[in-house]
Design a protein around this motif. Sequence first.
Motif, PDB file in Angstrom:
ATOM      1  N   PRO A 197       0.804  -1.239   0.000  1.00  0.00           N
ATOM      2  CA  PRO A 197       0.000   0.000   0.000  1.00  0.00           C
ATOM      3  C   PRO A 197       0.830   1.280   0.000  1.00  0.00           C
ATOM      4  O   PRO A 197       0.839   2.042   0.972  1.00  0.00           O
ATOM      5  N   PHE A 198       1.510   1.541  -1.117  1.00  0.00           N
ATOM      6  CA  PHE A 198       2.303   2.768  -1.202  1.00  0.00           C
ATOM      7  C   PHE A 198       1.413   4.008  -1.229  1.00  0.00           C
ATOM      8  O   PHE A 198       1.640   4.976  -0.493  1.00  0.00           O
ATOM      9  N   LEU A 199       0.393   3.997  -2.095  1.00  0.00           N
ATOM     10  CA  LEU A 199      -0.485   5.172  -2.205  1.00  0.00           C
ATOM     11  C   LEU A 199      -1.266   5.440  -0.919  1.00  0.00           C
ATOM     12  O   LEU A 199      -1.371   6.598  -0.493  1.00  0.00           O
ATOM     13  N   PRO A 200      -1.833   4.405  -0.270  1.00  0.00           N
ATOM     14  CA  PRO A 200      -2.479   4.673   1.018  1.00  0.00           C
ATOM     15  C   PRO A 200      -1.545   5.286   2.050  1.00  0.00           C
ATOM     16  O   PRO A 200      -1.954   6.119   2.855  1.00  0.00           O
ATOM     17  N   LEU A 201      -0.271   4.885   2.027  1.00  0.00           N
ATOM     18  CA  LEU A 201       0.689   5.455   2.977  1.00  0.00           C
ATOM     19  C   LEU A 201       0.879   6.945   2.716  1.00  0.00           C
ATOM     20  O   LEU A 201       0.940   7.745   3.663  1.00  0.00           O
ATOM     21  N   VAL A 202       0.961   7.328   1.443  1.00  0.00           N
ATOM     22  CA  VAL A 202       1.095   8.744   1.106  1.00  0.00           C
ATOM     23  C   VAL A 202      -0.143   9.512   1.570  1.00  0.00           C
ATOM     24  O   VAL A 202      -0.035  10.613   2.149  1.00  0.00           O
ATOM     25  N   GLY A 203      -1.317   8.945   1.321  1.00  0.00           N
ATOM     26  CA  GLY A 203      -2.548   9.604   1.759  1.00  0.00           C
ATOM     27  C   GLY A 203      -2.637   9.725   3.269  1.00  0.00           C
ATOM     28  O   GLY A 203      -3.031  10.773   3.805  1.00  0.00           O
ATOM     29  N   ALA A 204      -2.256   8.650   3.985  1.00  0.00           N
ATOM     30  CA  ALA A 204      -2.292   8.693   5.452  1.00  0.00           C
ATOM     31  C   ALA A 204      -1.311   9.718   5.994  1.00  0.00           C
ATOM     32  O   ALA A 204      -1.615  10.438   6.962  1.00  0.00           O
ATOM     33  N   ALA A 205      -0.130   9.804   5.373  1.00  0.00           N
ATOM     34  CA  ALA A 205       0.861  10.789   5.818  1.00  0.00           C
ATOM     35  C   ALA A 205       0.350  12.210   5.608  1.00  0.00           C
ATOM     36  O   ALA A 205       0.544  13.093   6.465  1.00  0.00           O
ATOM     37  N   ALA A 206      -0.331  12.442   4.494  1.00  0.00           N
ATOM     38  CA  ALA A 206      -0.873  13.776   4.223  1.00  0.00           C
ATOM     39  C   ALA A 206      -1.965  14.137   5.229  1.00  0.00           C
ATOM     40  O   ALA A 206      -2.004  15.268   5.744  1.00  0.00           O
ATOM     41  N   VAL A 207      -2.851  13.186   5.528  1.00  0.00           N
ATOM     42  CA  VAL A 207      -3.925  13.445   6.501  1.00  0.00           C
ATOM     43  C   VAL A 207      -3.335  13.706   7.881  1.00  0.00           C
ATOM     44  O   VAL A 207      -3.750  14.635   8.591  1.00  0.00           O
ATOM     45  N   ALA A 208      -2.359  12.887   8.275  1.00  0.00           N
ATOM     46  CA  ALA A 208      -1.741  13.066   9.594  1.00  0.00           C
ATOM     47  C   ALA A 208      -1.025  14.406   9.691  1.00  0.00           C
ATOM     48  O   ALA A 208      -1.123  15.097  10.712  1.00  0.00           O
ATOM     49  N   ALA A 209      -0.308  14.779   8.634  1.00  0.00           N
ATOM     50  CA  ALA A 209       0.405  16.059   8.655  1.00  0.00           C
ATOM     51  C   ALA A 209      -0.564  17.230   8.776  1.00  0.00           C
ATOM     52  O   ALA A 209      -0.325  18.178   9.538  1.00  0.00           O
ATOM     53  N   ALA A 210      -1.683  17.157   8.053  1.00  0.00           N
ATOM     54  CA  ALA A 210      -2.673  18.232   8.125  1.00  0.00           C
ATOM     55  C   ALA A 210      -3.301  18.307   9.512  1.00  0.00           C
ATOM     56  O   ALA A 210      -3.471  19.394  10.079  1.00  0.00           O
ATOM     57  N   ALA A 211      -3.655  17.152  10.074  1.00  0.00           N
ATOM     58  CA  ALA A 211      -4.289  17.129  11.395  1.00  0.00           C
ATOM     59  C   ALA A 211      -3.336  17.646  12.473  1.00  0.00           C
ATOM     60  O   ALA A 211      -3.737  18.433  13.352  1.00  0.00           O
ATOM     61  N   VAL A 212      -2.088  17.216  12.420  1.00  0.00           N
ATOM     62  CA  VAL A 212      -1.108  17.662  13.417  1.00  0.00           C
ATOM     63  C   VAL A 212      -0.850  19.158  13.278  1.00  0.00           C
ATOM     64  O   VAL A 212      -0.728  19.883  14.280  1.00  0.00           O
ATOM     65  N   THR A 213      -0.788  19.656  12.049  1.00  0.00           N
ATOM     66  CA  THR A 213      -0.573  21.090  11.833  1.00  0.00           C
ATOM     67  C   THR A 213      -1.709  21.913  12.423  1.00  0.00           C
ATOM     68  O   THR A 213      -1.484  22.925  13.105  1.00  0.00           O
ATOM     69  N   VAL A 214      -2.946  21.480  12.172  1.00  0.00           N
ATOM     70  CA  VAL A 214      -4.110  22.191  12.712  1.00  0.00           C
ATOM     71  C   VAL A 214      -4.087  22.177  14.236  1.00  0.00           C
ATOM     72  O   VAL A 214      -4.297  23.211  14.894  1.00  0.00           O
ATOM     73  N   ALA A 215      -3.820  20.988  14.812  1.00  0.00           N
ATOM     74  CA  ALA A 215      -3.829  20.879  16.270  1.00  0.00           C
ATOM     75  C   ALA A 215      -2.741  21.754  16.893  1.00  0.00           C
ATOM     76  O   ALA A 215      -2.978  22.431  17.911  1.00  0.00           O
ATOM     77  N   CYS A 216      -1.564  21.759  16.305  1.00  0.00           N
ATOM     78  CA  CYS A 216      -0.457  22.551  16.873  1.00  0.00           C
ATOM     79  C   CYS A 216      -0.737  24.050  16.761  1.00  0.00           C
ATOM     80  O   CYS A 216      -0.435  24.816  17.693  1.00  0.00           O
ATOM     81  N   LYS A 217      -1.301  24.474  15.655  1.00  0.00           N
ATOM     82  CA  LYS A 217      -1.608  25.892  15.503  1.00  0.00           C
ATOM     83  C   LYS A 217      -2.691  26.326  16.491  1.00  0.00           C
ATOM     84  O   LYS A 217      -2.662  27.473  16.979  1.00  0.00           O
ATOM     85  N   LEU A 218      -3.633  25.452  16.774  1.00  0.00           N
ATOM     86  CA  LEU A 218      -4.702  25.831  17.695  1.00  0.00           C
ATOM     87  C   LEU A 218      -4.222  25.955  19.138  1.00  0.00           C
ATOM     88  O   LEU A 218      -4.918  26.576  19.958  1.00  0.00           O
ATOM     89  N   THR A 219      -3.068  25.380  19.458  1.00  0.00           N
ATOM     90  CA  THR A 219      -2.585  25.512  20.836  1.00  0.00           C
ATOM     91  C   THR A 219      -2.299  26.959  21.197  1.00  0.00           C
ATOM     92  O   THR A 219      -2.382  27.346  22.367  1.00  0.00           O
ATOM     93  N   SER A 220      -1.971  27.772  20.204  1.00  0.00           N
ATOM     94  CA  SER A 220      -1.708  29.189  20.474  1.00  0.00           C
ATOM     95  C   SER A 220      -2.992  29.949  20.779  1.00  0.00           C
ATOM     96  O   SER A 220      -2.967  31.003  21.413  1.00  0.00           O
ATOM     97  N   VAL A 221      -4.132  29.387  20.343  1.00  0.00           N
ATOM     98  CA  VAL A 221      -5.412  30.067  20.524  1.00  0.00           C
ATOM     99  C   VAL A 221      -6.204  29.486  21.695  1.00  0.00           C
ATOM    100  O   VAL A 221      -6.750  30.214  22.521  1.00  0.00           O
ATOM    101  N   ARG A 222      -6.229  28.135  21.758  1.00  0.00           N
ATOM    102  CA  ARG A 222      -7.068  27.456  22.750  1.00  0.00           C
ATOM    103  C   ARG A 222      -6.302  26.844  23.899  1.00  0.00           C
ATOM    104  O   ARG A 222      -6.892  26.325  24.830  1.00  0.00           O
ATOM    105  N   GLY A 223      -4.952  26.859  23.822  1.00  0.00           N
ATOM    106  CA  GLY A 223      -4.166  26.356  24.936  1.00  0.00           C
ATOM    107  C   GLY A 223      -4.063  24.853  24.981  1.00  0.00           C
ATOM    108  O   GLY A 223      -4.567  24.147  24.149  1.00  0.00           O
TER     109      GLY A 223
END
Length: 223
Positions: A197-223
């Motif tokens: 599953p090469f393509l699923p791995l790329v998709g999972a990495a993209a989803v994880a990167a987006a989710a982690v980015t959103v969560a980390c950015k929100l720490t500055s707003v919501r703590g």
Amino acid sequence: MTALVRYQAALLLRSQRWLAPVLLYLAFLGIGVRPGQPVLDSLGYTAAGLLPVTAWLVRICAGQEPPAARTVVAAAAGGQPRAHLAALLAALGCAGLLGTAATAFVLLISEPSYTRHTVRVPLPAAGLAGLLAAACCVLLGAAVGALCTRPVLHRRGWSVVATVLAALLALVTGGSPAKYAVTGLVTGSLTGTVRVPFLPLVGAAAVAAAAVTVACKLTSVRG
């Protein structure tokens, strides 16, 4: 960042909160994995169980520090996003180690054949497919955990419910990289094809990167 990740991993190990998800995962493997079973079936089962376990570990790491300690760590790290990222990476690394060990164990005890036990499966290809499927589930689990705990959701009850539902959906929803990777292993055991599953791995990495980015950015707003 390396020191921060080590700090978060040390907190996780000393707290022993990892015992519950890890023991649950071991029980899950004990129920569904047996010596002599077709290797691809067992690898698919092993990978699927990693998704909720990873989400659980992420929730633990994201909330294991008291607010005062979290503030001190954030000040030393150069901001709350970096401190939160270290917590998420520590959980991701622990889940990755667990998945690698489980995949290696399954390869050792399983029969290298398809479901009907008539055709042999090349173990190197099966091992690669199993590791990548496990990585897909770990990455999706990290995304689920990151979006279902602080700073996105602070209330514990809502966080637990959201984590359970999101982990289930990530495993059964069409188009999910985790479902595609796990289904590929199980279907491959029936059809006699090892699907890496090469393509699923790329998709999972993209989803994880987006989710982690959103969560980390929100720490500055919501703590």
